[in-house]
Motif scaffolding. Structure first.
Motif, PDB file in Angstrom:
ATOM      1  N   UNK A  45      23.923  41.090  34.538  1.00 28.32           N
ATOM      2  CA  UNK A  45      24.388  41.713  35.774  1.00 28.32           C
ATOM      3  C   UNK A  45      25.904  41.627  35.945  1.00 28.32           C
ATOM      4  N   UNK A  46      26.587  41.021  34.975  1.00 27.72           N
ATOM      5  CA  UNK A  46      28.052  40.928  35.051  1.00 27.72           C
ATOM      6  C   UNK A  46      28.651  42.302  34.767  1.00 27.72           C
ATOM      7  N   UNK A  47      29.470  42.791  35.691  1.00 23.29           N
ATOM      8  CA  UNK A  47      30.047  44.126  35.524  1.00 23.29           C
ATOM      9  C   UNK A  47      31.467  44.092  34.973  1.00 23.29           C
ATOM     10  N   UNK A  48      32.310  43.279  35.608  1.00 28.73           N
ATOM     11  CA  UNK A  48      33.748  43.381  35.388  1.00 28.73           C
ATOM     12  C   UNK A  48      34.205  43.160  33.966  1.00 28.73           C
ATOM     13  N   UNK A  49      33.880  42.005  33.388  1.00 29.13           N
ATOM     14  CA  UNK A  49      34.308  41.755  32.023  1.00 29.13           C
ATOM     15  C   UNK A  49      34.533  40.293  31.733  1.00 29.13           C
ATOM     16  N   UNK A  50      35.323  40.036  30.703  1.00 30.65           N
ATOM     17  CA  UNK A  50      35.554  38.690  30.203  1.00 30.65           C
ATOM     18  C   UNK A  50      37.062  38.502  30.000  1.00 30.65           C
ATOM     19  N   UNK A  51      37.599  37.414  30.533  1.00 31.83           N
ATOM     20  CA  UNK A  51      39.049  37.199  30.545  1.00 31.83           C
ATOM     21  C   UNK A  51      39.508  36.440  29.304  1.00 31.83           C
ATOM     22  N   UNK A  52      40.493  36.981  28.629  1.00 29.76           N
ATOM     23  CA  UNK A  52      41.103  36.299  27.487  1.00 29.76           C
ATOM     24  C   UNK A  52      42.431  36.968  27.160  1.00 29.76           C
ATOM     25  N   UNK A  53      43.329  36.188  26.591  1.00 33.08           N
ATOM     26  CA  UNK A  53      44.653  36.694  26.231  1.00 33.08           C
ATOM     27  C   UNK A  53      44.564  37.415  24.888  1.00 33.08           C
ATOM     28  N   UNK A  54      44.957  38.677  24.888  1.00 34.32           N
ATOM     29  CA  UNK A  54      44.903  39.458  23.650  1.00 34.32           C
ATOM     30  C   UNK A  54      46.236  40.093  23.282  1.00 34.32           C
ATOM     31  N   UNK A  55      47.014  40.521  24.276  1.00 35.56           N
ATOM     32  CA  UNK A  55      48.275  41.201  23.991  1.00 35.56           C
ATOM     33  C   UNK A  55      49.401  40.650  24.856  1.00 35.56           C
ATOM     34  N   UNK A  56      50.624  40.768  24.357  1.00 37.58           N
ATOM     35  CA  UNK A  56      51.804  40.535  25.188  1.00 37.58           C
ATOM     36  C   UNK A  56      51.948  41.709  26.165  1.00 37.58           C
ATOM     37  N   UNK A  57      52.510  41.471  27.357  1.00 35.01           N
ATOM     38  CA  UNK A  57      53.274  40.304  27.785  1.00 35.01           C
ATOM     39  C   UNK A  57      52.424  39.152  28.306  1.00 35.01           C
ATOM     40  N   UNK A  58      51.094  39.277  28.173  1.00 32.18           N
ATOM     41  CA  UNK A  58      50.240  38.187  28.614  1.00 32.18           C
ATOM     42  C   UNK A  58      50.416  36.986  27.685  1.00 32.18           C
ATOM     43  N   UNK A  59      50.053  35.802  28.175  1.00 35.23           N
ATOM     44  CA  UNK A  59      50.162  34.585  27.363  1.00 35.23           C
ATOM     45  C   UNK A  59      49.147  33.569  27.847  1.00 35.23           C
ATOM     46  N   UNK A  60      48.844  32.608  26.986  1.00 35.99           N
ATOM     47  CA  UNK A  60      47.934  31.523  27.345  1.00 35.99           C
ATOM     48  C   UNK A  60      48.464  30.778  28.566  1.00 35.99           C
ATOM     49  N   UNK A  61      49.770  30.571  28.620  1.00 33.11           N
ATOM     50  CA  UNK A  61      50.357  29.839  29.747  1.00 33.11           C
ATOM     51  C   UNK A  61      50.121  30.577  31.068  1.00 33.11           C
ATOM     52  N   UNK A  62      50.202  31.901  31.046  1.00 36.31           N
ATOM     53  CA  UNK A  62      49.947  32.680  32.259  1.00 36.31           C
ATOM     54  C   UNK A  62      48.480  32.571  32.675  1.00 36.31           C
TER      55      UNK A  62
END
Length: 526
Positions: A45-62
């Motif tokens: 029943x989960x719609x939105x998705x799954x959160x993980x860092x894949x591309x910049x400008x995103x980062x693990x620290x963010x």
């Protein structure tokens, strides 16, 4: 009555249980039990998705910072770093297992943004990500030669040394798990499942509330079993109410309107068409779920309306239908064209941030018993879960639990001295009307007194009324032949008690727990 033995017994068939099964099955035999069909899970029943860092400008620290802020100072920082760091590798594993996340024409993943996230980092499959994950993992599990699936089998109690008699118990200082007693729903007989390691992956507790986005199988079974076995359970007061479920009275579970729609640009408005989130948070409709749910609750109390609106009519109609085909079809089926009309929404019980306390390998306080997924309390979510962090937590902990259980298995022997289930004193099935009535009363108590906003008086009244239901249900349980409905009612009352007691011990408002008597937090610096 039958006895089954395996290396790893998995109770639950969502993303956590299936992921563990696939990894552990490479090193031993796995039995996976599901009280309904294998695909009927919270994951589906989960719609939105799954959160993980894949591309910049995103980062693990963010990702770490966003999680800590949302958790309102109660996250375990070491756990947050671990999940954010190990998450991307587990995304790759899901893709290898056949999960198909949406991509752009350029070949990059089409990342969404949800409340509390500073970047676009949500991998998704349209607006039915959970169905896609469940499909891929179920297919892999059913094809694996070392995994045996038992559908329509209901776990009643975990087996510990307390089932072996007084002398054995007296010489054991730590509680150990040897497997579980499981009710075969077709034969109504209780079978014995013995294993080196038992993995609780039973999902959430949403059905203790009348309005919930959870499927009817989410009744807190794993948490109640572990609590009765004297395992540690924590943070039960932190129940996340999703701000936007479709207002459609009489429908259960409530249809979820994914947070990704607000990430897409949809705006919350009162029933008379006015925006209101700017009064509560500078992030407006993209504030974390606890803030948005309380804002909606407050606006409904001020106006007396039964719902607020989510407005996406100003977005391109084709884009809306492409991104949210299931929501579009669902709303259209009840006469609402979301490209032209606003969607009536209301908060609904959605996710439990607490649960069975586990270490960083997913092992509980009971030896050889693991808990993964929503039924566990890892320290990742703190006082409030960041959107789409649940699925990534599940696969990271499934991976770590599998590695730990496999490493320990060579030093564990299956205990074959376990007695069969004791039927003594049970003579008949009680009238269903009694169970149904208690079920309704339990939901009414939890919904009215232990919801989005609480108070000392409300909690005290809830505890008193739930105590009566507890005593009545225990009397039924002691003399009745087991049924799924009776066991689920017993489990939900146990869970409700834990939520109330944990809430009573909080002398502040923090994250998902908001008390009228303690409106201010003691501080949430992360």
């Amino acid at each position: 009555m039958a006895t089954y033995t395996c290396d790893y017994l998995v109770i639950g068939s969502g993303i956590a249980g299936l992921s563990f099964a696939l990894k552990a099955a490479e090193q031993g035999t796995v039995m996976l039990i599901s009280k309904a069909d294998i695909e009927e899970t919270n994951t589906r029943y989960a719609q939105g998705g799954i959160a993980a860092v894949t591309y910049e400008p995103d980062s693990v620290e963010k990702h770490i910072e966003d999680t800590l802020i949302c958790g309102d100072g109660l996250c375990n920082k070491e756990v947050v770093r671990m999940v954010a760091t190990e998450g991307p590798a587990q995304i790759n594993q899901l893709i290898q297992w056949g999960v198909k996340f949406d991509k752009r024409a350029t070949g990059e993943y089409d990342l969404a943004r949800e409340g509390g996230h500073s970047e676009h980092r949500i991998l998704h499959h349209k607006d039915n990500t959970g169905i896609e994950i469940q499909r891929a993992l179920t297919s892999k599990v059913k094809d694996h030669k070392n995994i045996r699936v038992f559908e329509r089998f209901f776990a009643v109690e975990i087996i510990t040394q307390h089932h072996l008699g007084e002398m054995v118990t007296r010489h054991k200082t730590d509680t150990e798990c040897y497997g579980a007693y499981v009710l075969d729903l077709r034969t109504q007989k209780v079978d014995t499942f013995l294993a080196k390691s038992t993995i609780m992956a039973t999902g959430g507790v949403g059905n203790i509330y009348h309005t919930t986005t959870n499927p009817i199988v989410a009744t807190g079974d794993g948490i109640a079993m572990v609590y009765r076995a004297k395992g540690k359970v924590e943070n039960m007061e932190f129940i996340q109410f999703h701000p936007s479920s479709l207002f459609h009275p009489g429908e259960r579970p409530s249809f979820l309107i994914t947070e990704a729609m607000r990430g897409f640009g949809a705006i919350l408005k009162t029933a008379d068409g006015k925006e209101f989130m700017h009064k509560y948070d500078k992030r407006e409709s993209l504030a974390p779920r606890d803030i948005v749910a309380r804002a909606i609750d407050n606006e409904m109390k001020i106006s007396g309306d039964e719902f607020v609106y989510l407005d996406v009519t100003f977005k391109d109609a084709a884009d809306t239908k492409n991104h949210f085909p299931n929501i579009y079809e669902k709303c259209l089926s009840i006469g609402i064209d979301i490209t032209k009309e606003m969607i009536p929404v209301v908060p609904a019980a959605h996710y439990l941030c607490g649960g069975i306390k586990v270490d960083m390998n997913g092992e509980s306080s009971i030896k050889n018993l693991y808990a993964i997924g929503e039924c566990s309390s890892t320290g990742l979510h703190g006082a409030n879960r960041l959107a789409s962090n649940s699925l990534i937590e599940a696969v990271v902990y499934a991976d770590r639990a599998a590695k730990d259980a496999v490493a320990k298995s060579k030093n564990i022997k299956i205990n074959n001295q376990i007695p069969a289930w004791d039927y003594e004193g049970t003579t008949h099935n009680e009238e269903m009307v009694l169970i149904t009535q208690s079920y309704k009363e339990m939901q009414q108590v939890m919904s009215n007194y232990v919801g989005i906003v609480r108070s000392n008086l409300r909690l005290e009244r809830a505890l008193t009324r739930l105590g009566i239901l507890y005593n009545e249900t225990e009397e039924l349980y002691k003399k009745s032949i087991l049924t799924q409905n009776l066991c689920e009612l017993r489990n939900m009352i146990n869970v409700g008690y834990l939520i109330i007691k944990n809430a009573q011990n909080m002398r502040e408002s923090r994250g998902l727990h908001y008390s009228l008597d303690y409106p201010k937090s003691k501080g949430s610096e992360f």
